[in-house]
Design an enzyme around this catalytic site. Structure first.
Site, short mmCIF file in Angstrom:
data_model
loop_
_atom_site.label_atom_id
_atom_site.label_comp_id
_atom_site.label_asym_id
_atom_site.label_seq_id
_atom_site.Cartn_x
_atom_site.Cartn_y
_atom_site.Cartn_z
N GLY A 252 40.77 -10.39 -87.18
CA GLY A 252 41.00 -9.84 -85.84
C GLY A 252 40.40 -10.73 -84.79
N SER A 253 40.12 -10.15 -83.63
CA SER A 253 39.64 -10.94 -82.50
C SER A 253 38.14 -11.21 -82.62
CB SER A 253 39.92 -10.18 -81.20
OG SER A 253 39.17 -8.97 -81.21
N THR A 256 36.12 -8.05 -81.67
CA THR A 256 36.02 -7.07 -82.75
C THR A 256 35.07 -7.55 -83.84
OG1 THR A 256 38.24 -6.27 -82.37
CG2 THR A 256 37.37 -5.89 -84.56
N GLY A 257 35.23 -8.82 -84.22
CA GLY A 257 34.39 -9.36 -85.29
C GLY A 257 32.91 -9.32 -84.92
N GLU A 274 37.58 -13.41 -90.21
CA GLU A 274 38.64 -14.39 -89.92
C GLU A 274 39.14 -14.03 -88.54
OE1 GLU A 274 40.20 -16.85 -91.69
OE2 GLU A 274 39.35 -16.62 -93.69
N CYS A 308 46.94 -16.75 -84.82
CA CYS A 308 45.53 -17.17 -84.66
C CYS A 308 45.41 -18.69 -84.58
CB CYS A 308 44.69 -16.62 -85.80
SG CYS A 308 45.29 -17.07 -87.44
P1 NAD Z 1 41.68 -6.61 -83.27
O1 NAD Z 1 40.41 -7.36 -83.30
O2 NAD Z 1 41.97 -5.78 -82.09
O3 NAD Z 1 41.79 -5.63 -84.55
C1 NAD Z 1 41.72 -6.10 -85.89
C2 NAD Z 1 41.48 -4.90 -86.80
O4 NAD Z 1 40.15 -4.40 -86.57
C3 NAD Z 1 42.42 -3.71 -86.52
O5 NAD Z 1 42.73 -3.06 -87.73
C4 NAD Z 1 41.58 -2.83 -85.63
O6 NAD Z 1 41.99 -1.48 -85.63
C5 NAD Z 1 40.20 -3.01 -86.23
N1 NAD Z 1 39.10 -2.73 -85.31
C6 NAD Z 1 39.05 -2.99 -83.98
N2 NAD Z 1 37.87 -2.60 -83.47
C7 NAD Z 1 37.16 -2.08 -84.49
C8 NAD Z 1 35.86 -1.49 -84.61
N3 NAD Z 1 35.05 -1.36 -83.56
N4 NAD Z 1 35.45 -1.07 -85.82
C9 NAD Z 1 36.25 -1.21 -86.90
N5 NAD Z 1 37.49 -1.73 -86.85
C10 NAD Z 1 37.94 -2.18 -85.66
O7 NAD Z 1 42.81 -7.71 -83.51
P2 NAD Z 1 44.39 -7.55 -83.32
O8 NAD Z 1 44.68 -7.44 -81.86
O9 NAD Z 1 44.91 -6.51 -84.23
O10 NAD Z 1 44.89 -8.97 -83.87
C11 NAD Z 1 44.88 -10.13 -83.12
C12 NAD Z 1 43.64 -10.96 -83.37
O11 NAD Z 1 43.53 -11.27 -84.77
C13 NAD Z 1 43.69 -12.30 -82.68
O12 NAD Z 1 42.43 -12.59 -82.10
C14 NAD Z 1 44.00 -13.29 -83.80
O13 NAD Z 1 43.57 -14.60 -83.54
C15 NAD Z 1 43.28 -12.66 -84.94
N6 NAD Z 1 43.80 -13.13 -86.23
C16 NAD Z 1 43.05 -13.99 -86.97
C17 NAD Z 1 43.55 -14.50 -88.17
C18 NAD Z 1 42.75 -15.46 -89.01
O14 NAD Z 1 43.09 -15.66 -90.18
N7 NAD Z 1 41.71 -16.07 -88.49
C19 NAD Z 1 44.82 -14.10 -88.61
C20 NAD Z 1 45.57 -13.21 -87.84
C21 NAD Z 1 45.04 -12.73 -86.63
#
Ligand code: NAD
Length: 501
Positions: A252-253, A256-257, A274, A308
């Site tokens: 994720g972002s 979030t991470g 990731e 990403c």
């Molecule tokens: P996001 O960070 O909003 O969410 C990712 C996941 O985390 C979702 O399932 C979301 O519901 C969950 N989440 C969010 N906040 C949380 C919390 N406080 N506690 C627990 N879970 C939580 O990301 P997105 O908008 O779904 O996806 C886009 C992002 O993902 C971009 O930043 C992209 O670069 C990244 N991404 C990275 C890779 C990689 O391999 N590095 C691959 C694909 C996407």
């Protein structure tokens, strides 16, 4: 598919008429609030899903914990686990249009592109993980205590180092490539022998519910793969705080991470992150500039830039800058924009209008507030809604500009010129991210010298994007994450020493 075969067509009946449920211990259940599944390109509700209740999340974690502790999956020989993954791969292959269609209808992903790339790589992920676990080997060494502690050389110690599955995994997934990214993670975790509670993004829950059925039919024991649906701040939060979870894996972002990393620290869980990127595409004037224009266009605009590893910063040597940027803008202007299920479309809607507004905000602030100039790009055809954003090329990017420093996650590329290799390197390495980068040059020594000094886990020379996701990849640098890749991300080394006397 052969060249003469008719391209697949999306069938709306692939979307269930009942809300998508949770999958807990092999059974579909649903008690929670109904949430809509909306096609971003039309704004029409096409289906729905149920948000997992606290009790359902609890039951899903309990099911995963039980299956792990009882060892029904993790104690199976690797070859038997591989057979299940291989059967799942074959089943996914036969259902790629349907599974990818489910992702496309709720995220705007372009259907034919998704079938060709995401569908292929989802199958590849399961086959690759199966191959890895078939070949997996530990280490055996002979060890000894320091001299003088025992008579003679002391006891002979045989030291066996093996890899155990890490335990129960909470797998939190993004929406931009739901089946593909999800399959990469799940296949690795299953190959390792872990039990899983997966939470697909709230934007794209459907394909994972179907994947659970595929895995069950492929022979995965009950409770090893559970799916809970819901938002991050509710269902995701419960998963990451639960002490029965051993590893939190997040794709994720960065925002979030970071939040999850902080929360997980209090329970000392392992965390695999990731996260986002801001990949530079560095072009020297001695590169094949025609090829560069195509690669740079694909790097930035493939999947609407919702990738990403998208190449969103175009750094071009000054003598080639005007030609390259004009060629990329020209290519962008010709990309067909429209319905994600139309076979002619390259640019579909973004995941929702709110995200599209965010992307437009980045462009407006860069162009109107300084930081970059608008070079060109496409135009959204009349009649399309606010979820569509035209591919956009910005130029003369100021160092440190907001659009250089933050992941936009939309079809926007920002270019600037450099005079020397040192300047290009400093600029390429100037963000908080370190996921991916590419360098284009006809000089092989420079290519390696530059690749060696780029701060990125994955560097491509004279192309962008890693080919074949099963080929081992690097790990993210800086704020792009902490993640290990593949099966190893879900394993913990263990040594067992045997006194041979
Ligand atoms: P996001 O960070 O909003 O969410 C990712 C996941 O985390 C979702 O399932 C979301 O519901 C969950 N989440 C969010 N906040 C949380 C919390 N406080 N506690 C627990 N879970 C939580 O990301 P997105 O908008 O779904 O996806 C886009 C992002 O993902 C971009 O930043 C992209 O670069 C990244 N991404 C990275 C890779 C990689 O391999 N590095 C691959 C694909 C996407």
């Amino acid at each position: 598919m052969t060249d003469t075969a008719a391209p697949p067509v999306f069938d709306p009946s692939w979307v269930r008429s009942d809300p998508y449920p949770q999958v807990i211990a092999g059974t579909e259940v649903g008690e929670g609030t109904r949430m809509p599944l909306v096609n971003p390109g039309t704004g029409v509700e096409v289906g729905s899903w149920l948000e997992a209740t606290d009790a359902e999340v609890d039951r899903a974690i309990a099911a995963a914990r039980k299956s792990f502790d009882e060892g029904t999956w993790r104690r199976r020989p690797p070859a038997r686990r591989a057979e299940v993954l291989e059967r799942a791969a074959q089943a996914i292959r036969t259902r790629v249009p349907e599974l990818i269609g489910l992702d496309c209808v709720s995220t705007g992903k372009v259907f034919l592109g998704g079938i060709g790339y995401d569908g292929y790589e989802a199958v590849n992920a399961f086959l690759g993980a199966a191959a890895t676990i078939r070949e997996a080997a530990g280490e055996v060494r002979e060890a000894a205590f320091p001299p003088g502690l025992f008579p003679g050389d002391g006891p002979r110690i045989l030291s066996i180092r093996n890899r155990e599955p890490v335990g129960v995994v909470a797998e939190l997934l993004p929406w931009n490539a739901p089946l593909f990214t999800g399959s990469e993670r799940i296949a690795g975790a299953l190959a390792a022998g872990c039990s899983i509670v997966a939470k697909p993004s709230e934007e794209s829950p459907a394909s994972f519910v179907e994947l659970a059925g595929i895995l069950r039919e492929a022979g995965l024991p009950e409770g090893v793969f559970n799916v809970v649906l819901g938002r991050g701040e509710t269902v995701g939060d419960r998963l990451i705080r639960d002490p029965r979870v051993d590893l939190v894996s997040v794709t994720g972002s960065v925002e979030t991470g970071t939040r999850i990393y902080e929360i997980a620290a209090s329970t000392m869980k392992r965390v695999n992150l990731e996260l986002g990127g801001k990949a530079p595409v560095v072009v020297f004037a001695d590169a094949d500039l025609d090829a560069v224009a195509t690669w740079a266009m694909l790097a930035a605009f493939n999947n609407m830039g919702e990738v990403c590893v998208a190449g969103t910063r175009l750094l071009v040597e000054a003598t080639a800058y005007d030609d390259v940027v004009a060629a990329v803008a020209g290519a962008a202007s010709g990309l067909p924009i429209g319905d994600q299920f139309d076979a002619r479309t390259f640019i579909g809607p973004l995941v929702n209008a709110e995200h599209a507004d965010r992307v437009r905000g980045f462009v407006d602030r860069a162009v109107n507030g300084g930081g970059a100039t608008l070079v060109g790009g496409g135009t959204v055809p009349d009649g399309l809604n606010g979820a569509f954003v035209a591919p956009t090329v910005l130029g003369d990017l100021d160092a440190g500009a907001e659009i250089e420093q933050h992941e936009v996650f939309g079809p926007v590329i920002a270019a600037h010129r450099f005079a020397t290799e040192e300047e290009a390197l400093a600029r390429a390495n100037s963000t908080q991210y370190g996921l991916s980068a590419s360098v284009f040059t006809g000089n092989i020594e420079r290519a390696f010298r530059f690749a060696d000094r780029l701060v990125a886990g994955n560097v491509q020379i004279n192309h962008h994007y890693s080919a074949d996701s099963h080929v081992p990849r690097g790990t993210p640098r800086r704020k792009s994450g902490t993640g290990l890749a593949g099966v190893g991300a879900y394993q913990a080394p263990k040594s067992i020493d045997l006194n041979l006397g």
